[in-house]
Every structure is written in C-alpha cells, then in structure tokens.
Design a protein around this motif. Structure first.
Motif, mmCIF file in Angstrom:
data_model
loop_
_atom_site.group_PDB
_atom_site.id
_atom_site.type_symbol
_atom_site.label_atom_id
_atom_site.label_comp_id
_atom_site.label_asym_id
_atom_site.label_seq_id
_atom_site.Cartn_x
_atom_site.Cartn_y
_atom_site.Cartn_z
ATOM 1 N N ILE A 203 5.687 15.959 3.286
ATOM 2 C CA ILE A 203 6.851 15.531 2.504
ATOM 3 C C ILE A 203 7.136 16.440 1.303
ATOM 4 O O ILE A 203 8.274 16.807 1.065
ATOM 5 C CB ILE A 203 6.698 14.054 2.090
ATOM 6 N N PRO A 204 6.114 16.863 0.523
ATOM 7 C CA PRO A 204 6.461 17.687 -0.643
ATOM 8 C C PRO A 204 6.900 19.104 -0.322
ATOM 9 O O PRO A 204 7.409 19.774 -1.196
ATOM 10 C CB PRO A 204 5.167 17.723 -1.459
ATOM 11 N N ALA B 48 2.177 11.949 5.792
ATOM 12 C CA ALA B 48 2.766 12.031 4.454
ATOM 13 C C ALA B 48 2.637 13.422 3.859
ATOM 14 O O ALA B 48 3.330 13.753 2.914
ATOM 15 C CB ALA B 48 2.098 11.017 3.535
ATOM 16 N N PHE B 49 1.741 14.246 4.408
ATOM 17 C CA PHE B 49 1.486 15.537 3.763
ATOM 18 C C PHE B 49 2.688 16.473 3.728
ATOM 19 O O PHE B 49 2.914 17.134 2.742
ATOM 20 C CB PHE B 49 0.276 16.219 4.405
ATOM 21 N N VAL C 297 3.866 1.535 -1.136
ATOM 22 C CA VAL C 297 4.472 1.704 -2.465
ATOM 23 C C VAL C 297 3.432 2.250 -3.440
ATOM 24 O O VAL C 297 3.733 3.126 -4.260
ATOM 25 C CB VAL C 297 5.057 0.372 -2.958
ATOM 26 N N LEU C 298 2.206 1.757 -3.323
ATOM 27 C CA LEU C 298 1.163 2.279 -4.197
ATOM 28 C C LEU C 298 0.925 3.753 -3.951
ATOM 29 O O LEU C 298 0.601 4.500 -4.860
ATOM 30 C CB LEU C 298 -0.145 1.515 -3.973
ATOM 31 N N TYR C 299 1.115 4.177 -2.723
ATOM 32 C CA TYR C 299 0.963 5.590 -2.418
ATOM 33 C C TYR C 299 2.101 6.417 -2.989
ATOM 34 O O TYR C 299 2.084 7.634 -2.904
ATOM 35 C CB TYR C 299 0.902 5.803 -0.905
ATOM 36 N N GLY C 300 3.122 5.760 -3.508
ATOM 37 C CA GLY C 300 4.151 6.535 -4.180
ATOM 38 C C GLY C 300 5.526 6.437 -3.561
ATOM 39 O O GLY C 300 6.429 7.133 -3.988
ATOM 40 N N ALA C 301 5.719 5.564 -2.574
ATOM 41 C CA ALA C 301 7.067 5.378 -2.047
ATOM 42 C C ALA C 301 7.917 4.734 -3.132
ATOM 43 O O ALA C 301 7.408 3.989 -3.949
ATOM 44 C CB ALA C 301 7.025 4.482 -0.815
ATOM 45 N N PRO C 302 9.217 5.066 -3.153
ATOM 46 C CA PRO C 302 10.062 4.475 -4.186
ATOM 47 C C PRO C 302 10.064 2.957 -4.095
ATOM 48 O O PRO C 302 10.058 2.388 -2.995
ATOM 49 C CB PRO C 302 11.442 5.059 -3.907
ATOM 50 N N LEU C 303 10.078 2.315 -5.251
ATOM 51 C CA LEU C 303 9.912 0.863 -5.296
ATOM 52 C C LEU C 303 11.154 0.157 -4.785
ATOM 53 O O LEU C 303 11.083 -0.731 -3.945
ATOM 54 C CB LEU C 303 9.600 0.453 -6.735
ATOM 55 N N VAL D 299 0.838 -1.202 0.000
ATOM 56 C CA VAL D 299 0.000 0.000 0.000
ATOM 57 C C VAL D 299 0.875 1.256 0.000
ATOM 58 O O VAL D 299 0.624 2.206 -0.733
ATOM 59 C CB VAL D 299 -0.943 -0.006 1.224
#
Lengths: 267, 988
Positions: free
Chosen positions: A221-222, A218-219, A147-153, A145
């Motif tokens: 982070i950008p 997670a918010f 990774v699906l949210y965008g963590a590097p693979l 999940v």
C-alpha cells in the motif's frame, strides 16, 4: 506402472509398520479398481491422499477453491463491467457469499462438526443464534483490528467492514462449521499442540494462511506506484483470498507429508 | 582472549561508528571545486571571438541595470504568486506579472530545500552538497567566489536587511546591514517588521547599488501552521505592499538615459503541504521568480511562467550587472532577460557564460565514467563550434554588414550557444554528485567485517556465561595478518597515486591510515578464525546453539527485523518507514496478546502437569515481584489488595494490556501525520495547534503532565518526587509563557515571551534529579551487596525520570500525549507482560527497540531532514549557542528511541537479579539490531548512488541511521558500564 504400484505397496507397508493407520485397508478397498486406472489416478494427483479423511478434505477443498473461482468468473458473464479492481466490493461480496454457502453446504454434508448431544429444535435454534452472534462479533473484531492497523476510521468504513466480512467468512465461518459455536474448542484448537484431528490441523493452516495473506497484502500500500490494486482494501482482500486458496492446497499436502509426526490425542 | 559480551559489543559498536563516519565522509564529499578561494577576475575574461583580425577587447558589455533590489521571501512557493489565489494574495504583484514590464519564472530549487544551501546556490550559482544541511546550524563564512564578493570588488555598495544567515555567510561585504535571527519560529511579525522598518529611509537615498531583503515571516507561518493557514494571506498581502512600495520608489527615482533598475522577487525554497521544507516534492522545489524592470517589454496578458533552474539567476544577474560569473556557477543565462539588448551583447553574454562553464568542466574532469566523458565532450565541442561561428559573425558585423543574413546567422549562433550551455550545464550538475568511492568502500568493509564478527559471536554472546572468546592475540601474531597489512597498504598506495583526485583517505596522515589498515586486517583475521572455529563442530564451541526452538513471537521478531532491513531498498518504503514500524508494532502487540490469552486461558482449562508447573513458577514470581516492588515503592508490601481476587484482577489487567497498547498506538498515529504520501492529510497535531482549540490543547497537556508524574514518581526518592512535580509545573508554565497553552486564569491575549526563565527553572530540576540519580548509582558501587541493588535500581530510575522531565520540556505541547502514552505502555508492559510471560532479555530488547522506532515516528519525525524541529535547540537559551543547541535538537529528535532504551536499561537491571547476564544480552541484541540495518543500508546506498532520489530520500535516511547508530553506541557503552559494575560487585 508396476513400479508405481510397488512403490505404493512399499509405502503402505512402511505406513502400517509405523502406525496403525487405515492405509492398508484403504488399499484393500481400492483393490476393486483396476490397477491401471488406479496408478493413473495417483500420478494425476501428484500428492495422494489415501486416507479417507484426507481424501474427503482434498475434495472438499477443491470444491471450495473452485467456488472462489466461479465467484470471480461467473459475475463477469452476467454483470456488465464487473472486474476485480473496478467493482471490487462486488467481487468481494460474491466471493464471501460463495465461500460461506459452499463451506456450510460441504461441512453439513460431510458431517464433521461434533455430534450434538441434544437434538431438539430449541437447542439447534440456540446454536444457530449463537453462531450468528459469533459471526457478527468476529466481523466487529476484524474491523477493529484493521482500524488499529491504521485503516481510516470513518472515511472508508464500508470498505474496511467488507474486508472484515470477507475475513470472517474465510476464517470464523470455517471454525463454526468445524467446531461449532464452542469457544473452548476454539481456544483448544488455536493453542499450541491443540489439534485433535486432521480437520483441526487443516483449520489451523487455512486460517493462518488467510490471515498471513491479508497481512502481507498490506505491504504494497505505501508504495507510490499508483496501481489499481494498491487502493484500499484491494490488496488486503486479494492477499487474504490468495492466502486462503494457498491454505486449501497446502493443508492436505502438509497433513499428508507430516502424517508420521501428527499424533492426535483421542477425542 | 575471553571478554564479556557487553565489553565486546561496545567495542564493536565504537569501531563501527568510526567505519560509518568514514563512509559518510566519502559519501558526502566536500563539493569538488576548482579552488575554494580563487575568484574570477575581470582581467581573466576571454576576448570576444573574432576570426581573423586583431585580438578584440576583453571588456564586458555595459551593465544592463544600475540598481538591483533583491527581495527574497523565504518559502515563497510558486502558487502563492502564480496560482489561482495569486490575484487575491498579491494583487499588485499579479498586476505587474500580467501587465507590467516583467519576466516571471518558476525557479526550481535543488534539494536540500533548506535556506542556507539555497542562499549559497543563489549567490555562487553552484549546487551545494548535501552536507551543507548539516552545517546549516553553524554556517561559516562563504569563501567561494560569489556574486556579492564580485559586486563589492566592482565597487558596488550593498545593503542587507533580513535573515542573519547572510551576515554569517558574508560577514564584511555589506555597507549597511541588520540581521534578524531565524530560529524563533513562532514569531512571524517582528522578523518582518525589523526588515521593513528600514525601507523608507533606504529607498529615499541614492548611495547604494544593491539592496537585498530577506523576509522570514512566511516560512515561520508555514512551519507553525502550514500553507493553508489563515495567516498566510495577510502575510502575502504585507509582502505585496512592500513590493509596491519598493517599486514605487524605484520608478520615482528613474532618470532618463541612465541604465534602469531591476527588482527581483524570489523565494529560496517552497513549502510542502504540511508547511515544512527540505525534501524534493513539487511544492517544496518550485519557487516564484519575478523580475521587474522598465528594460523589459511590457506584457499584454497573463502568460504561463516558464521553468528555469534556481541557479540560473546567478549568471543572469552577474552578466546583467557587468560582473564576472563566479567560477563554480553551473547556471546558464536566462535568455529572456537580455532579450532587449543588442544582438552583439547577447552573443557576448552567452559566450562568457559558455566559457566559464567549459573552464569549470575542464577543472572537474578527473575520473568521470565513459558516458559522462562523452557528454562533456559533446558540450564542449558544441561550445567550440558556436564560438567559431560567433567569430565569423563578429567579423561580418564589424565590417558593417547589416543585411538580414547577419541577423539570421546571429540567431543561429545564439541557438548553438544555448544548446551548448544546456548540455554543459547538465553534465556539470551530474558531475557535482561525485563520490569518494575509496573511502566509501573502506568504510563499508569495516562496517561489514564488524557486523560479521558480531553475528559469528552470537552463540557465545547469548549463552548463559555471556563470554565471547575473541582470538585477538592469535590473529595479531599470525602470518596472514602481516601479509594482509602489506597487501592493503600497497593497495592504498596504488589507489592514492593513481586517482590523485580528492580522496579523504589519501589526505589522511600515514599513521592514521596504517592504524586503519592494521585494524581492518586484524578484524579480518579474527573473523576468519572465528568462522573456522564455528564451522566444523557446529555446537562444539557455542554450546546450546542447536537446541533453539522458535516460538511464533520469535519468528515474528526475526522476520520483522529482516523484512524491515530489506524494505529499505525501496524509496517509497524509506519515505513511509513509519508505516512499516506501525504495522510491525501492531502485529507484535497482537502476537503478545495471543501469548497472554494462551497463558491465562489454557491454564484454566487444563490443570495438567504443565499447568501445575506454571502455577509453581507463578508463585515464585509473585514472591519475586513483591521483593522487587517493596523497596521500589518504599511502601510495605501490600498483602491485601482492595477488591476481589488479586490473581484474577491481574489476569484481566494483563489481558487488557495489549489491546490498550494497540489503542494508544492508533491514537498516537493520528497525532502527527508524517512521511510523504499522506503527510498533507489533516492530523490531530494541527487541529490542536490552531488557535481555536487552545483550551483543548491546554487541558490535554496538563492531563498528560499529571499522568507522567503519576507514572514516573513511584520508584523515585521523595526529594526527586518533589523536584519532578515542580519541574513538570515548570514545563507547563514554559509552554504557557511561549504561548502554546493557557493558564485557566489568563484567557485573554497575554504577551508571548521566549520563556527563558521558566525553561531554566526546569533545567535546574532536571540537573538535580540526574545528579541525585548518579549519586545513588555511585553509592551503590561502594555499598554492601544487599543494599547495592535497590540503590542502583533507584539511581537508574531517577536518571530515567530526569530524562523524561527534559523530554517533557522539549516536546511541543501537542506531543505531550506521546510521552504520556510511552510511559503508560512501558509500565504496563513491564508489569504484566514481559516479566509475567518470561520473555528473555533478547526478546524484550527487540520489543523495546521496535517500540522505540515507532515512537520516533509517533512524535512527528520522518526520514526527511525537514521534520527535525530545530526550535528545540533554543529552549531556555537567549541566543544561538552551538553546543547546547545541537545537543537539545538531537535529544528532542531521538527522544522516543532514547526513552525506550533507557527503560530497557532499568528493566534489564531489575531483571539481572534473576538472570545475571540480562544486561549483556540486551546490550548485544541492541547492537545487532542497530548494526544490521546500518550495514545493509550502507551497501544499498552505495548501489543506488545514481538513483533519482538519492539526495532527497536516501541520503537523509543515511544521516538518520548514522545518528541513531551513534546513539545506540552510547547506550551500549552505558549498558556495558552497568554490567561491568555489577560483575565487579558480584565478584568479591
């Protein structure tokens, strides 16, 4: 002092009128206390869990929460250069370990989980094996999940997996402790109006709080602030731990305040 | 007055677009200038200051240079020349920089770093407003005072070769010219050869004074494959050779005694790590500037180039050529360039520059705030002091004093001048970002009033009847309306008479202004009366408003919408908005997954009363589904599905849909890395576009197109199916002709064409399908009620598939999987999720909107102007034609949201058989979703108008928001038209 006592008596009367709870009996039992200490006790806790179960829950939650604090503070004494940001993975593992050990110990001592029908060694072993498998599966699930949210693979797979382990220890482990390796019970608890005891409700609340904490974490982070806590996965793991602690505090309080609305179907 | 929700919404949206337009007009003012057509003349120049004594001559010092060659290399980033690889990239240039008689600088370009504004900046010395970017595609002739005009007026003969933007800006100024069009991005050899081929003959001749060369190849390489591409180095070597050739020719022509030559190598803007430009990141802003002339002192070693503003080149060139500085220039002389001139001339140069700046400041002094005012005064005051000291120095000088005192005094004057120039220049560049607050506030008020009306109408608009009661007549006949009109009109008169500066609303005709005033006051009256009606009873007027209970999904949808709107306040969140949408979309999919799990698993466990109820629903639904599917697919309803129990198969498919969607989104996310912070990371798109992986790209593109066909064809008529298949083949052959993909039978190097024929072939089919779709739609209007529904559904679907085909043509080859995944997710979700889980129209609309937003970023867009793919505007066109180019570019950019919105129309239309008001609800929710962020953003931008990133981050986003609002308005109109037609059909 006496007004507090009167208030409490009133409260119990109202309670006992509203539903057949064990509240009055709790009061009767506690009659052996001196009134003075008793009221001091009430003021100290601010929100008071009279019910036996709520009391047990509050104290177990206090133990778990203090274990999280200890897991943060103690290694700093023993290990050189330990810090939450700097050696984040270490902190993460220490919290994970502390939470799992304390959770298992507390719930084993309390004996919350459903009484097992068979008491043979083989059955217990199979339960243990199944529990371990569930834990592993849940780690993998959380990893996917995230990774699906965008963590590097590939790049920071270790960090991602550590976060998954932390989330597992905060959520799945508790489910296992309360409900046992029983998927149907899990589905029941996590569907609408599925809770059948205060423990189920507290489970719902803590799990939801830790997940929401990780989600909110997670918010930042950008944002381009270049702070140490913006590094993956620091903000998420911090968020989940903070959410978990909030859940530990909120669960007994919420249950206490919503006692009237909470009507559990018989087990 | 009771009107239908869709009509009400469409009207509100149209008015809102007008409000946004007004706001934009105020926010992006036409830059304040002394006058558009006024030119600085030699005779207007001030006299040389001299205390006492007669008036000195107003003549300029002799020009320092006779001939100038400006070699402009598009996207010449600073590190291409001065960086660690500079010596390998451009050996001759770096040799000159290190050892030759040169000056080298890092010239900072101001955002927007797009070619046309940069050319304007270089030639006029002014900082073009942001609106110039929008005008970039259609640059009219430059009427302002500029260097080239001055040069021509002074009798200089000019030659230009290169980007034809120059020819559009300066149509009649060049003695000789050859323009190359800059829009075929994939061509990076021909554009430069077209420039270089003239060089040999031109350099031999003596009949010119200014030669301007604009090389585009490097920029094109950047756009196609980025600054790290292996193509960059050969291109830079080529540029180096050109420079060597020019320098050699100039050196050989050099004669003793005459003023020397000047060779300028510069870039107009830089290049980001992905190869695009337009924003304000360091690599985009920093450009190389090298001046070569024997007049400079020979250098002995590498020095770090100092930093100057790009606009500083303008006054430097003008003064060095003996021309007046343009009126609107905000640059200041680069002192190093005139270092070798006599002190008197140097002081005179600085004096001229200072005088011009102080004049410009005087002209622009309308209503600056107090702080700015003092800064301007400080600058001007410094200049006056320096001018006086200059006069004193001149007196001594003319008296023949040559002592050291004179030299020291001169240096002091020089320093004073430089300080004055610096403070005036900075005051000016702040002045240029002036806003027309009156128009902005007016636009904002209109937008906000409409949003509030929209919000207040929510209970009625989303009710079962979908009728909104708007008390228009009541408002128009009330006394407050007239009073308000009067008040606003007087405010208008007051503002316009007191400000006097450029104000758009004041320049409008009275009729228009009065209409706007009346409209604003009417809206306000309507707003107030709606609010009062809503306040006391609560549920009295709305009906059913109180009993809403929110599920987790509703909470998520609401929180996501609100959270996203709030996040727009932070510049990093605007830059990385795609992350927000991906994050929300993922959460949405997980929430949907939870709903699906809950539905299918709980049902099995507890066949209680609720379960039975559900079963009942299920069966109904099954019937309906069959009813829907059979006319759609034009095949007999298939009772026996192959393989197992259909119910359980369906269950597993439904369970698999959200994870599949999640996986799709994760894959698409790696396809195009956008935003700012992580934009430089390698992504799949670059990998696929590199020449080694062309086979993979071809395979992927072909596969995607085949999948697109299978996903889209099932509901079309057979004619459209054939047209669709042929069209998709045409798309592939277009990509092959352009050189992006291979046909399996032609592996070698084939010739690259523009693919005009192939693209037009596809256009024919697109038009055909659209025509057949609209024909069906029209026929459904006159057909009997029973036959009308399937006809209408098919018509809508065909229009949708026509759009899909068009988008397939416009998308780059590596983006075709985006289209394919979009269709896949749409059909799966529609089939297994939205319909089965009984999501209502509002929820479905919000989900469509979220998906549309995410797909906007999946296809590689960002909130930066640089990522707009302008090459889309040339698909199938021989040359630049304005209308189609703009339309195609807009379509290509907003393809994601558009496709999702079109799917929404199709879905809601099929849904409206069950709930007739679905279309109206969808229309309302779509409008609300669009106008909430727009209204919030308008306020935010106004509040942040002096933010550091206002031009680089917030204004592009504002343009994107406005364009999206326009798109949403068109869609609302379409939805409204569909609903009206349906209601008309239902009535008789």
């Amino acid at each position: 002092m006496s007004s507090g006592n009167a208030w409490f008596r009133n409260y119990c009367l109202r309670k006992s009128l509203n539903e057949n709870s064990q509240c009055t009996s709790a009061y009767r039992k506690s009659g052996s206390f001196s009134n003075l200490t008793f009221v001091a006790f009430c003021y100290a806790y601010f929100i008071i869990m009279w019910d036996h179960e709520i009391k047990a829950m509050a104290s177990s939650h206090a133990i778990i929460a203090s274990s999280v604090f200890m897991a943060t503070v103690l290694p700093a004494v023993f290990i050189q250069g330990f810090s939450v940001y700097g050696t984040h993975l270490l902190w993460l593992y220490s919290v994970t370990g502390a939470v799992s050990v304390v959770n298992i110990a507390v719930f084993w001592l309390l004996g919350i989980s459903q009484p097992t029908k068979k008491n043979t060694l083989g059955y217990k072993l199979s339960r243990l094996v199944r529990s371990c498998m569930y834990l592993l599966l849940s780690c993998l699930f959380y990893h996917t999940v995230v990774v699906l949210y965008g963590a590097p693979l590939i790049e920071s797979a270790l960090e991602t997996f550590s976060l998954a382990v932390l989330l597992t220890s905060l959520t799945t482990l508790r489910c296992l402790c309360v409900l046992g390796p029983n998927v149907q019970a899990w589905i029941r608890v996590f569907s609408r109006h599925g809770a059948m005891s205060v423990w189920d409700t507290s489970l719902q609340i803590t799990v939801a709080c830790s997940l929401i904490g990780a989600w909110l974490g997670a918010f930042p982070i950008p944002l381009d602030w270049d702070r140490p806590w913006q590094v993956w996965p620091v903000s998420c793991s911090l968020g989940s731990v903070v959410g978990y602690l909030t859940g530990l505090v909120v669960a007994p309080a919420w249950i206490h305040f919503h006692r009237k609305q909470l009507t559990y179907k018989s087990k | 007055m009771k009107i239908r929700t869709s009509v009400f919404t469409s009207f509100i949206m149209m008015a809102q677009v007008l409000g946004i337009a007004l706001f934009l007009r105020g926010f992006f003012p036409v830059p304040v200038k002394s006058s558009v057509s006024a030119k600085n003349k030699l005779s207007d120049l001030p006299a040389e200051p001299l205390t006492g004594g007669p008036h000195n001559s107003s003549r300029l010092p002799d020009p320092l240079f006779k001939r100038v060659v400006i070699m402009l290399v598009d996207a010449l980033r600073e590190d291409f020349v001065f960086g660690p690889n500079g010596r390998g990239n451009m050996p001759y240039t770096s040799h000159l920089v290190e050892r030759g008689s040169t000056h080298s600088f890092v010239a900072k370009a101001r955002p927007p770093t797009v070619t046309m504004p940069r050319i304007k900046a270089l030639t006029t010395g002014s900082i073009p407003g942001f609106i110039d970017v929008v005008m970039n595609l259609n640059s009219p002739a430059l009427l302002e005072d500029n260097l080239l005009w001055q040069a021509q007026a002074a009798g200089k003969r000019m030659i230009f070769y290169g980007d034809d933007t120059w020819l559009r800006l300066f149509p009649k100024l060049f003695m000789e010219r050859d323009g190359t069009t800059s829009f075929f991005v994939s061509d990076y050899t021909e554009v430069d050869n077209n420039v270089t081929r003239h060089l040999d003959s031109t350099l031999k001749r003596d009949d010119w004074d200014v030669l301007i060369l604009h090389y585009l190849g490097l920029d094109h390489i950047g756009h196609v494959s980025g600054p790290r591409s292996p193509l960059v180095r050969p291109k830079l070597l080529e540029m180096d050779d050109v420079l060597k050739k020019i320098h050699g020719a100039l050196v050989s022509k050099e004669t003793e005694g005459a003023p020397p030559y000047l060779l300028v190598l510069c870039g107009d803007h830089g290049m980001s790590e992905t190869g695009s430009h337009g924003g304000s990141s360091e690599p985009e802003v920093n450009t190389a500037l090298v001046l070569v002339s024997p007049a400079f002192r020979r250098k002995v070693g590498m020095e770090t180039p100092s930093v100057v503003e790009q606009v500083d080149l303008h006054p430097t060139l003008a003064l060095a050529l003996g021309l007046p500085i343009s009126l609107n220039s905000v640059g200041r002389l680069i002192p190093a360039v005139v270092q070798e001139a006599p002190l008197r001339d140097r002081l005179r140069f600085l004096h001229l520059n200072g005088h011009q700046l102080s004049c410009l400041l005087g002209a622009n002094w309308s209503v600056p705030s107090y702080r700015e005012q003092t800064q301007i005064e400080v600058g001007v005051e410094q200049f006056r002091v320096a001018e006086k000291a200059h006069g004193g120095w001149m007196k001594l000088y003319l008296e023949g004093n040559t002592s050291e005192v004179l030299g020291n005094m001169g240096k002091k004057v020089l320093r004073q001048y430089l300080e004055a120039l610096a403070s005036m220049s900075s005051a000016l560049s702040r002045q240029l970002g002036k806003y027309d607050m009156y128009s902005m506030v007016a636009g904002m008020v209109i937008v906000f009033q409409l949003l509030l009306v929209l919000l207040l109408a929510m209970p009625e608009a989303l009710s079962g009847a979908a009728l909104v009661d708007v008390p228009v007549l009541q408002a128009l006949l009330s006394l407050p309306f007239y009073l308000l009109c009067l008040l606003l009109a007087s405010v208008h008169v007051l503002v316009c008479t007191s400000a006097g500066s450029a104000c758009y609303l004041c320049s409008l005709s009275w009729g228009l202004v009065f209409t706007a005033v009346a409209f604003a006051s009417a809206t306000f009256c309507v707003l107030v009366s709606m609010a009062t009606r809503r306040l006391p009873g609560g549920g009295g007027g709305g009906g059913g408003g109180s009993g809403w209970s929110l599920s987790e999904l509703d909470i998520l949808l609401l929180a996501g919408t609100v959270g996203h709107t709030l996040s727009l306040a932070a510049s990093s969140f605007v830059e990385e908005e795609h992350q927000t949408w991906y994050f929300l979309l993922n959460t949405l999919c997980l929430a949907v997954f939870q709903d699906v799990c809950r539905k299918y698993f709980r049902e099995q466990r507890r066949p209680g009363a609720i379960g039975e109820n559900r079963e009942h629903h299920e069966e109904e639904e099954e019937e309906e589904e069959r009813f829907f599917l059979s006319p759609k697919g034009r095949r007999p309803s298939d009772p026996s599905q192959p393989g197992g129990d259909p119910r359980s198969r369906e269950k597993w498919l439904a369970l698999a849909t959200p994870p599949l969607t999640l996986a799709c989104c994760r894959l698409l996310r790696t396809l195009n890395q956008t935003g700012v912070q992580w934009a430089h990371l390698p992504d799949m798109g670059h990998w696929l576009n590199s020449s080694e992986h062309r086979a993979v790209l071809s395979l992927l593109a072909a596969l995607s197109l085949v999948l697109v066909y299978f996903l889209i064809q099932r509901r079309c008529s057979w004619v459209s199916r054939i047209a669709l298949a042929l069209g998709l083949v045409g798309v592939y052959s277009y990509r092959a002709a352009v050189g992006n993909v291979w046909f399996p039978w032609q592996h070698g190097s084939q010739s690259v064409s523009k693919g005009t024929v192939e693209a037009r072939f596809v256009y024919v089919f697109v038009l055909g399908i659209l025509f057949s779709g609209s024909k069906d739609l029209l026929r459904s209007q006159i057909a009997a009620a029973a036959a009308a529904a399937p006809l209408k559904r098919r018509g809508l679907w065909e229009i949708y598939s026509g759009l899909v085909l068009l988008v397939a043509l416009l998308f780059r080859a590596h983006n075709l999987p985006v289209l394919c995944c979009c269709l896949l997710v749409q059909s799966l979700m529609a089939r297994f999720i939205w319909r089965k889980l009984h999501y209502d129209a509002a929820q479905t609309t919000i989900m469509h909107y979220w998906f549309g937003q995410a797909f906007f970023y999946f296809q590689g867009n960002s909130n930066n102007i640089g990522t707009v793919d302008v090459s889309v505007g040339f698909v199938g066109l021989e040359s630049y034609v304005e209308g189609p180019a703009i339309f195609l570019t807009a379509l290509g950019t907003y393809a994601g949201p558009l496709l999702w919105a079109c799917h929404l129309v199709c879905y809601l239309n099929s849904e409206s058989l069950r709930t007739p008001v679905a279309l109206g609800h969808g229309c309302y929710v779509l409008a609300l979703l669009r106008s909430v962020p727009v209204a919030a953003y308008v306020v935010l931008v106004t509040a942040l108008r002096y933010h550091l990133f206002i031009w680089s981050v917030f204004s592009p986003k504002l343009l994107y928001e406005a364009a999206h609002a326009l798109l949403a308005t068109v869609l609302c109109l379409f939805l409204g038209a569909m609903e009206t037609a349906q209601a008309d059909a239902a009535r008789p």
